[in-house]
Design a protein around this motif. Sequence first.
Motif, PDB file in Angstrom:
ATOM      1  N   VAL A 134       0.831  -1.200   0.000  1.00 33.09           N
ATOM      2  CA  VAL A 134       0.000   0.000   0.000  1.00 33.09           C
ATOM      3  C   VAL A 134       0.867   1.251   0.000  1.00 33.09           C
ATOM      4  O   VAL A 134       0.798   2.066  -0.935  1.00 33.09           O
ATOM      5  N   PRO A 135       1.730   1.473   1.017  1.00 34.81           N
ATOM      6  CA  PRO A 135       2.540   2.695   1.003  1.00 34.81           C
ATOM      7  C   PRO A 135       3.729   2.641   0.052  1.00 34.81           C
ATOM      8  O   PRO A 135       4.255   3.693  -0.339  1.00 34.81           O
ATOM      9  N   GLU A 136       4.174   1.430  -0.338  1.00 35.00           N
ATOM     10  CA  GLU A 136       5.397   1.334  -1.119  1.00 35.00           C
ATOM     11  C   GLU A 136       5.166   1.123  -2.612  1.00 35.00           C
ATOM     12  O   GLU A 136       6.109   1.164  -3.391  1.00 35.00           O
ATOM     13  N   PHE A 137       3.906   0.917  -3.015  1.00 36.50           N
ATOM     14  CA  PHE A 137       3.650   0.718  -4.442  1.00 36.50           C
ATOM     15  C   PHE A 137       2.301   1.279  -4.873  1.00 36.50           C
ATOM     16  O   PHE A 137       2.236   2.160  -5.737  1.00 36.50           O
ATOM     17  N   ALA A 138       1.217   0.813  -4.270  1.00 40.10           N
ATOM     18  CA  ALA A 138      -0.123   1.186  -4.726  1.00 40.10           C
ATOM     19  C   ALA A 138      -0.380   2.678  -4.623  1.00 40.10           C
ATOM     20  O   ALA A 138      -1.031   3.265  -5.498  1.00 40.10           O
ATOM     21  N   LEU A 139       0.093   3.312  -3.572  1.00 34.38           N
ATOM     22  CA  LEU A 139      -0.139   4.750  -3.397  1.00 34.38           C
ATOM     23  C   LEU A 139       0.846   5.620  -4.173  1.00 34.38           C
ATOM     24  O   LEU A 139       0.433   6.560  -4.859  1.00 34.38           O
ATOM     25  N   PRO A 140       2.162   5.352  -4.106  1.00 32.08           N
ATOM     26  CA  PRO A 140       3.092   6.257  -4.809  1.00 32.08           C
ATOM     27  C   PRO A 140       3.000   6.234  -6.322  1.00 32.08           C
ATOM     28  O   PRO A 140       3.308   7.249  -6.962  1.00 32.08           O
ATOM     29  N   VAL A 141       2.570   5.125  -6.916  1.00 28.37           N
ATOM     30  CA  VAL A 141       2.484   5.093  -8.393  1.00 28.37           C
ATOM     31  C   VAL A 141       1.482   6.126  -8.906  1.00 28.37           C
ATOM     32  O   VAL A 141       1.843   7.015  -9.694  1.00 28.37           O
ATOM     33  N   PRO A 142       0.194   6.078  -8.504  1.00 28.94           N
ATOM     34  CA  PRO A 142      -0.733   7.100  -9.021  1.00 28.94           C
ATOM     35  C   PRO A 142      -0.441   8.497  -8.502  1.00 28.94           C
ATOM     36  O   PRO A 142      -0.717   9.485  -9.197  1.00 28.94           O
ATOM     37  N   SER A 143       0.120   8.615  -7.294  1.00 38.00           N
ATOM     38  CA  SER A 143       0.469   9.941  -6.779  1.00 38.00           C
ATOM     39  C   SER A 143       1.525  10.597  -7.654  1.00 38.00           C
ATOM     40  O   SER A 143       1.435  11.781  -7.988  1.00 38.00           O
ATOM     41  N   THR A 144       2.538   9.816  -8.024  1.00 38.79           N
ATOM     42  CA  THR A 144       3.595  10.344  -8.888  1.00 38.79           C
ATOM     43  C   THR A 144       3.041  10.740 -10.251  1.00 38.79           C
ATOM     44  O   THR A 144       3.346  11.819 -10.779  1.00 38.79           O
ATOM     45  N   VAL A 145       2.203   9.882 -10.816  1.00 36.10           N
ATOM     46  CA  VAL A 145       1.663  10.135 -12.155  1.00 36.10           C
ATOM     47  C   VAL A 145       0.794  11.390 -12.172  1.00 36.10           C
ATOM     48  O   VAL A 145       0.940  12.239 -13.058  1.00 36.10           O
ATOM     49  N   ILE A 146      -0.121  11.522 -11.214  1.00 33.52           N
ATOM     50  CA  ILE A 146      -1.018  12.682 -11.245  1.00 33.52           C
ATOM     51  C   ILE A 146      -0.257  13.966 -10.923  1.00 33.52           C
ATOM     52  O   ILE A 146      -0.581  15.033 -11.458  1.00 33.52           O
ATOM     53  N   CYS A 147       0.763  13.887 -10.096  1.00 27.06           N
ATOM     54  CA  CYS A 147       1.580  15.074  -9.826  1.00 27.06           C
ATOM     55  C   CYS A 147       2.281  15.543 -11.100  1.00 27.06           C
ATOM     56  O   CYS A 147       2.330  16.742 -11.388  1.00 27.06           O
ATOM     57  N   GLU A 148       2.830  14.597 -11.858  1.00 23.58           N
ATOM     58  CA  GLU A 148       3.512  14.964 -13.097  1.00 23.58           C
ATOM     59  C   GLU A 148       2.532  15.535 -14.107  1.00 23.58           C
ATOM     60  O   GLU A 148       2.835  16.501 -14.809  1.00 23.58           O
ATOM     61  N   LEU A 149       1.338  14.947 -14.199  1.00 22.13           N
ATOM     62  CA  LEU A 149       0.352  15.434 -15.159  1.00 22.13           C
ATOM     63  C   LEU A 149      -0.100  16.853 -14.801  1.00 22.13           C
ATOM     64  O   LEU A 149      -0.211  17.716 -15.672  1.00 22.13           O
ATOM     65  N   LEU A 150      -0.337  17.090 -13.524  1.00 24.79           N
ATOM     66  CA  LEU A 150      -0.824  18.398 -13.093  1.00 24.79           C
ATOM     67  C   LEU A 150       0.285  19.440 -12.998  1.00 24.79           C
ATOM     68  O   LEU A 150       0.032  20.633 -13.129  1.00 24.79           O
ATOM     69  N   GLY A 151       1.507  18.991 -12.728  1.00 30.69           N
ATOM     70  CA  GLY A 151       2.579  19.932 -12.445  1.00 30.69           C
ATOM     71  C   GLY A 151       2.611  20.315 -10.981  1.00 30.69           C
ATOM     72  O   GLY A 151       2.959  21.436 -10.616  1.00 30.69           O
ATOM     73  N   VAL A 152       2.265  19.360 -10.113  1.00 26.32           N
ATOM     74  CA  VAL A 152       2.286  19.548  -8.660  1.00 26.32           C
ATOM     75  C   VAL A 152       3.548  18.893  -8.122  1.00 26.32           C
ATOM     76  O   VAL A 152       3.887  17.777  -8.528  1.00 26.32           O
ATOM     77  N   PRO A 153       4.275  19.547  -7.213  1.00 28.40           N
ATOM     78  CA  PRO A 153       5.517  18.953  -6.691  1.00 28.40           C
ATOM     79  C   PRO A 153       5.245  17.650  -5.942  1.00 28.40           C
ATOM     80  O   PRO A 153       4.502  17.644  -4.960  1.00 28.40           O
ATOM     81  N   TYR A 154       5.879  16.562  -6.374  1.00 30.78           N
ATOM     82  CA  TYR A 154       5.691  15.294  -5.674  1.00 30.78           C
ATOM     83  C   TYR A 154       6.291  15.337  -4.272  1.00 30.78           C
ATOM     84  O   TYR A 154       5.912  14.551  -3.401  1.00 30.78           O
ATOM     85  N   THR A 155       7.198  16.262  -4.050  1.00 33.52           N
ATOM     86  CA  THR A 155       7.786  16.405  -2.715  1.00 33.52           C
ATOM     87  C   THR A 155       6.727  16.725  -1.661  1.00 33.52           C
ATOM     88  O   THR A 155       6.964  16.544  -0.467  1.00 33.52           O
ATOM     89  N   ASP A 156       5.557  17.183  -2.100  1.00 34.15           N
ATOM     90  CA  ASP A 156       4.463  17.496  -1.171  1.00 34.15           C
ATOM     91  C   ASP A 156       3.513  16.315  -0.973  1.00 34.15           C
ATOM     92  O   ASP A 156       2.450  16.471  -0.356  1.00 34.15           O
ATOM     93  N   HIS A 157       3.894  15.133  -1.482  1.00 37.62           N
ATOM     94  CA  HIS A 157       2.930  14.023  -1.509  1.00 37.62           C
ATOM     95  C   HIS A 157       2.483  13.585  -0.122  1.00 37.62           C
ATOM     96  O   HIS A 157       1.313  13.232   0.071  1.00 37.62           O
ATOM     97  N   GLU A 158       3.363  13.600   0.860  1.00 32.91           N
ATOM     98  CA  GLU A 158       2.961  13.163   2.198  1.00 32.91           C
ATOM     99  C   GLU A 158       1.865  14.073   2.755  1.00 32.91           C
ATOM    100  O   GLU A 158       0.925  13.610   3.407  1.00 32.91           O
ATOM    101  N   PHE A 159       1.984  15.362   2.483  1.00 31.71           N
ATOM    102  CA  PHE A 159       0.981  16.319   2.948  1.00 31.71           C
ATOM    103  C   PHE A 159      -0.371  16.049   2.304  1.00 31.71           C
ATOM    104  O   PHE A 159      -1.377  15.871   3.005  1.00 31.71           O
TER     105      PHE A 159
END
Length: 394
Positions: A134-159
Motif C-alpha cells: 500500500v505505502p510502497e507501491f499502490a499509493l506512490p504510483v498514481p500519486s507520482t503520475v497525477i503530480c507529473e500530469l498536473l505539475g504539482v511537486p511530488y515532494t508534497d505528496h505526504e501532505f
Amino acid sequence: MPPTFPMSRQCPYHPPAGYDALREEGPLAQVELYDGRTAWAVTGYAETRALLTDPRLSSDRSRPDFPVLVPRMAAAKLVALVGMDPPEHGVQRRMLIPSFTVKRVNSLRPAIRRTVVDRIEALTASGRRQADLVPEFALPVPSTVICELLGVPYTDHEFFEEQTRRMLHATSTAEDAAAAAGALVRYFDELVGARIDEPGEGLLGELVAERLVTGELTRAELSSIAMFLLVAGHETTANMIALSILALLEHPKQLDRLRTADAKGASEAVEELLRFLSVADELQRVAAADIEIAGRVIREGDAVYLPNAAANRTPEVFPDPDTLDLGRSARGHLAFGYGIHQCIGQNLARAELEIALQELAVRLPGLRLAEPVERLGTKPGGSVQGILRLPVAW
C-alpha cells in the motif's frame, strides 16, 4: 424499518452482504442514512444506467437537500465536476477533456512504466523479500503520475495524501474532514498563485495561462478543480491497485493469466477487475423532480444512491458475477459511473492499472500474501473501498 446505509464489506473484494437483501426487494429499495433520512438504493444494472443519464437527478452538492452519507461529507464536499449540474459541469469538463483522451494517455505510458519499474526496483533493492504494497507501491504510483500530469511537486505528496485520507475516510469527523479540506484549499490557492507568474509545466500551468488569465475561471474555481483532480487522481487508483493485487493473489490462476497476457488480454483483465472490485461505490444524487422507474416513484427531494458494486454483480448482465474471470468481456461495467459524470480520468486509470499490475506480476513471479486477508483491514462503507495494508513476500 429500512436497513442502514452505507454498508461495509466483509470481504475486501466482494460487495457488502446486505446488497443481496436489497436486490431481493427489486432494483430499487429504501434504506436509512446515519441521520435518519430515508434514501433510495438502486441495485439494478438497467435502472442504474437509466438514472445516471436522467437529468432529473441532480449532482449539485451545494443544494441544501443533497444527501449526506457519512458525517464528514457535510464538511468536505468536492464540488468541482462531480458536484455540479449542467451547464456549469459541461463548461469545466470540456476544459479538461484534452488532457485525458486515449491519445494523450498513451503518450504518458512510457513515463507511467518508468514510475512503476522504479517502484518495483525500490521494493527489491538490497535483497529485500517483503514489503507493504500500500505505502510502497499502490499509493506512490498514481500519486507520482497525477503530480507529473498536473505539475504539482511530488515532494508534497505526504501532505496531500494525509489530508486526502482525513477528508475521505468514512470514519473521519466532520471537523477533521473540514480541517483537511481547508488545508488542501489553501495549498492549491498558493500553488495557483505561484503559477500566475511562472506557469511551468503540467495541466495546472496550462489552465492558469489559458483559462485563469483570460477570465474563464476564477482563482477559487481553478484551485477547486486542481484539488479535485489530485485527490481523485491518486486516491481511487491507489485503492484499485492494492485491491487488484489482493484479488489476484487470492485467485492465482487469474494472476498467471495476466502475467502471460498480451496487450488486449491485459486490457480485458483490467475491465474485469474494475467490474469485480467496484471501489468507487455509492454514487449519490438528489431528485430534482419526480421520477417513475421500475414500478416505484422517486419524489422530488429524495436521496438516491447508486452502488455500482451491486449493479456490476447483476447476473443477467454478467453471468456468474461473483467469479473473477479475466477472460470475460466486462466492458459494460459501471465502475466509472455512466452518463455525463462518467469519470474523466478513466483512460489514465486504465493505463496505470494495466502497467502496474502486469509489471508487478512479471517482475515478482513469487509474489504472495504475507498475512491472512482478514488481518489486512477493510475500509468501511462511505469510503473509497480498499484495504489498509497489503504485506507481501516474494
